[in-house]
Design a protein around this motif. Sequence first.
Motif, PDB file in Angstrom:
ATOM      1  N   GLU A  36       0.940  -1.196   0.115  1.00 26.87           N
ATOM      2  CA  GLU A  36       0.253  -0.400  -0.297  1.00 26.87           C
ATOM      3  C   GLU A  36       0.622   1.628  -0.186  1.00 26.87           C
ATOM      4  O   GLU A  36       1.593   1.340   0.205  1.00 26.87           O
ATOM      5  N   VAL A  37       0.029   2.146  -0.459  1.00 30.01           N
ATOM      6  CA  VAL A  37       1.034   3.989  -0.352  1.00 30.01           C
ATOM      7  C   VAL A  37       0.276   4.405   1.540  1.00 30.01           C
ATOM      8  O   VAL A  37      -0.567   4.469   1.145  1.00 30.01           O
ATOM      9  N   VAL A  38       1.253   4.976   2.237  1.00 30.98           N
ATOM     10  CA  VAL A  38       0.825   5.368   3.233  1.00 30.98           C
ATOM     11  C   VAL A  38       0.865   5.763   3.594  1.00 30.98           C
ATOM     12  O   VAL A  38       2.012   6.942   3.751  1.00 30.98           O
ATOM     13  N   LEU A  39       0.123   7.281   4.385  1.00 32.91           N
ATOM     14  CA  LEU A  39       0.414   8.350   4.886  1.00 32.91           C
ATOM     15  C   LEU A  39       0.597   8.620   6.132  1.00 32.91           C
ATOM     16  O   LEU A  39      -0.353   8.429   6.941  1.00 32.91           O
ATOM     17  N   ASP A  40       1.338   9.190   6.776  1.00 32.57           N
ATOM     18  CA  ASP A  40       1.796   8.730   8.029  1.00 32.57           C
ATOM     19  C   ASP A  40       1.645  10.271   8.068  1.00 32.57           C
ATOM     20  O   ASP A  40       2.818  11.697   7.525  1.00 32.57           O
ATOM     21  N   ALA A  41       0.295  11.318   8.453  1.00 26.69           N
ATOM     22  CA  ALA A  41      -0.059  12.258   9.357  1.00 26.69           C
ATOM     23  C   ALA A  41       0.249  12.823  10.742  1.00 26.69           C
ATOM     24  O   ALA A  41       0.364  12.727  11.413  1.00 26.69           O
ATOM     25  N   GLY A  42       2.082  13.189  10.480  1.00 25.95           N
ATOM     26  CA  GLY A  42       2.798  13.995  11.260  1.00 25.95           C
ATOM     27  C   GLY A  42       3.469  12.889  11.851  1.00 25.95           C
ATOM     28  O   GLY A  42       3.444  12.562  13.054  1.00 25.95           O
ATOM     29  N   ALA A 109       0.278  11.175  18.137  1.00 25.55           N
ATOM     30  CA  ALA A 109       0.472  12.399  18.722  1.00 25.55           C
ATOM     31  C   ALA A 109       0.432  13.839  17.954  1.00 25.55           C
ATOM     32  O   ALA A 109       1.114  14.541  18.468  1.00 25.55           O
ATOM     33  N   THR A 110      -0.645  13.897  17.155  1.00 23.28           N
ATOM     34  CA  THR A 110      -0.555  14.933  15.962  1.00 23.28           C
ATOM     35  C   THR A 110      -1.816  15.630  16.165  1.00 23.28           C
ATOM     36  O   THR A 110      -1.800  16.852  16.378  1.00 23.28           O
ATOM     37  N   PHE A 111      -2.942  15.153  15.870  1.00 23.47           N
ATOM     38  CA  PHE A 111      -4.254  16.051  15.980  1.00 23.47           C
ATOM     39  C   PHE A 111      -4.488  16.757  17.062  1.00 23.47           C
ATOM     40  O   PHE A 111      -5.118  17.972  16.985  1.00 23.47           O
ATOM     41  N   HIS A 112      -4.195  16.714  18.784  1.00 18.73           N
ATOM     42  CA  HIS A 112      -4.350  17.132  19.039  1.00 18.73           C
ATOM     43  C   HIS A 112      -3.942  18.814  19.250  1.00 18.73           C
ATOM     44  O   HIS A 112      -3.757  19.483  19.706  1.00 18.73           O
ATOM     45  N   TRP A 113      -2.336  18.908  17.982  1.00 12.50           N
ATOM     46  CA  TRP A 113      -2.629  19.679  18.283  1.00 12.50           C
ATOM     47  C   TRP A 113      -2.950  21.463  17.458  1.00 12.50           C
ATOM     48  O   TRP A 113      -2.336  22.356  16.475  1.00 12.50           O
ATOM     49  N   ALA A 136      -5.270   6.326  13.651  1.00  9.43           N
ATOM     50  CA  ALA A 136      -4.792   7.400  14.367  1.00  9.43           C
ATOM     51  C   ALA A 136      -4.864   7.247  16.475  1.00  9.43           C
ATOM     52  O   ALA A 136      -6.180   6.477  16.711  1.00  9.43           O
ATOM     53  N   GLN A 137      -3.969   7.844  17.037  1.00  5.19           N
ATOM     54  CA  GLN A 137      -4.389   8.113  18.354  1.00  5.19           C
ATOM     55  C   GLN A 137      -3.681   9.676  18.503  1.00  5.19           C
ATOM     56  O   GLN A 137      -2.271  10.046  18.036  1.00  5.19           O
ATOM     57  N   CYS A 138      -3.850  10.574  19.481  1.00  7.33           N
ATOM     58  CA  CYS A 138      -3.455  11.658  20.052  1.00  7.33           C
ATOM     59  C   CYS A 138      -4.251  12.366  21.298  1.00  7.33           C
ATOM     60  O   CYS A 138      -4.789  11.285  21.766  1.00  7.33           O
ATOM     61  N   GLY A 139      -3.732  13.311  21.949  1.00  7.29           N
ATOM     62  CA  GLY A 139      -4.286  13.206  23.433  1.00  7.29           C
ATOM     63  C   GLY A 139      -6.053  13.945  23.177  1.00  7.29           C
ATOM     64  O   GLY A 139      -6.314  14.461  22.514  1.00  7.29           O
ATOM     65  N   GLY A 140      -6.068  13.371  24.489  1.00  4.34           N
ATOM     66  CA  GLY A 140      -7.962  13.448  24.057  1.00  4.34           C
ATOM     67  C   GLY A 140      -8.056  14.229  25.538  1.00  4.34           C
ATOM     68  O   GLY A 140      -7.309  13.934  26.107  1.00  4.34           O
TER      69      GLY A 140
END
Length: 249
Positions: A36-42, A109-113, A136-140
């Motif tokens: 696959e082609v996968v985007l690592d977002a952050g 560890a990106t979306f919460h920013w 994904a996983q981020c701060g909740g």
Amino acid sequence: MNPARDWDAATYDRIADPMARWGEAVLERLSLGGNEVVLDAGCGSGRVTEQLAECLPEGRVIALDGSPAMIGQARARLERFGPRIEYLVADLREPLPIHEPVDAILSTATFHWLPDQAALFRNLAEVLCPGGRLVAQCGGVGNIASIQAVLATLGDGWTGPWTFATPAETEARLKVAGFTEIEAWLQSQPTPLEPGTATETYLRTVILGDHLVRLSEGERRPFVQAVAARLPQPAIDYVRLNITARRAR
């Protein structure tokens, strides 16, 4: 819109064991065939990206981050993968300069920013192929609550740039953005640190960067020391928001 600040990528790479550990667990939820082609977002300094690339012997990774320093650190770490890694400095708050849809998106560890998470999910949906997965996983909600309580007592009382969302808020935003099969849940991850200099280095590098750019050079070290001294213990009370979803077909 103000550009994202840059990071001390070399120090982050050295001390980001918690993020790498969480990334491994998140990656386990992303079933991959290897082509696959996968985007690592952050992607940060590339520690989780490295694990992802090892799962894609016939695929590719787009390693995206808003920090040029992080992308530079990731390039050095991931050099052995050659052209199977594409590096992209880009802002997740804006439409992404990715022209062919990716098969999946991973983020740790990106979306919460990012304050406008509705826009974030729209931007991700636009580059994800129909049926593609977001894991994904981020701060909740509740993340670093003890640190924010201390920050409220210092300086002008600004508690930070973060958006720590609830599972329900996240599920609603993902649905509007065009995702289905959505699951979001919280996970407590208390993380002890070595007291003294190690705690201060971690706070300065991983958590307090946006606070420090608002201060003069001479104010920064005392500010970090004050935060560390007022914490109940040398530990970070992380609460992680786990996310899985699929782009609607």
